[in-house]
Scaffold this motif. Structure first.
Motif: not given
Length: 212
Positions: A177-188, A137-152
């Motif tokens: 693209a709004g989830a670029r801050d998650a790239l290090p965690s995704l690579r891990e 559900a959070l993945g469907n709310m890309a407009a609020d990615s700033g608040a969502i990315i840390p939780v995911l």
């Protein structure tokens, strides 16, 4: 001459009759959509032959299968009026399948008011299916990615369930693209998660985020 003029008369009469019948039908439809005081009523949209109000009533009163269907249908209708009820069901329904369906519905509606609840469910709920639904559900709310990315990211790195970690990776990829801050965690996760499913989904998310 008379033989040739008769069909013309019949065609004209049929056309006049058709116009008259169409006018009567339009009048009847207009009357059917007016309230007792004569004002026009809004026709509530339907999904699977029920209105949102009817599905909300089913969500309150039906058995577990009926409540689950009602939550799904409200999500498909993007029924914003149902958001408070769906939040209550997501937290308190005795059936965890119904709770998960209510969570999915909140994501389909993209109910911003539900963000704190969805984040809480992803972090703390005891039911794996509900946590996975919250990530989706959070993945469907890309407009609020700033608040969502840390939780995911927290779910991707720390949830004990590979299903939930996979849902978190998919959600991050869906944000793009709004989830670029998650790239290090995704690579891990793509390199080191103990689940091959999570590793594959993390790799897919990286590709979606980095694609132009």
């Amino acid at each position: 001459m008379m033989r040739n003029s008769k069909p013309v008369f019949i065609r004209g009469r049929n056309k006049s009759s058709a116009i008259f019948l169409a006018s009567i039908l339009a009048l009847l439809v207009g009357l059917a959509t007016r309230a007792a005081d004569g004002r026009a009523q809004d026709v509530e949209p339907c999904y699977r032959d029920r209105t949102a109000s009817q599905w909300m009533e089913a969500l309150r009163t039906a058995d577990a299968a009926g409540r689950s269907e009602a939550a799904y249908c409200l999500g498909q209708m993007k029924a914003e009026a149902a958001v408070p009820l769906l939040q209550t069901v997501a937290q308190k329904d005795p059936d965890h399948f119904v709770r998960a369906e209510a969570v999915y519905a909140l994501g389909n509606i993209s109910a911003r008011s539900a963000l704190p609840l969805l984040a809480q469910l992803l972090k703390q709920d005891a039911i794996t299916g509900v946590r996975g639904a919250a990530a989706t559900a959070l993945g469907n709310m890309a407009a609020d990615s700033g608040a969502i990315i840390p939780v995911l990211i927290a779910a991707l790195q720390g949830d004990k369930s590979e299903y939930v970690r996979g849902c978190a990776a998919l959600a991050l990829g869906r944000i793009g693209a709004g989830a670029r801050d998650a790239l290090p965690s995704l690579r891990e996760s793509a390199a080191n998660d103990r689940s091959p499913v999570v590793r594959r989904r993390a790799d897919e998310a990286i590709q979606r985020i980095e694609s132009p």
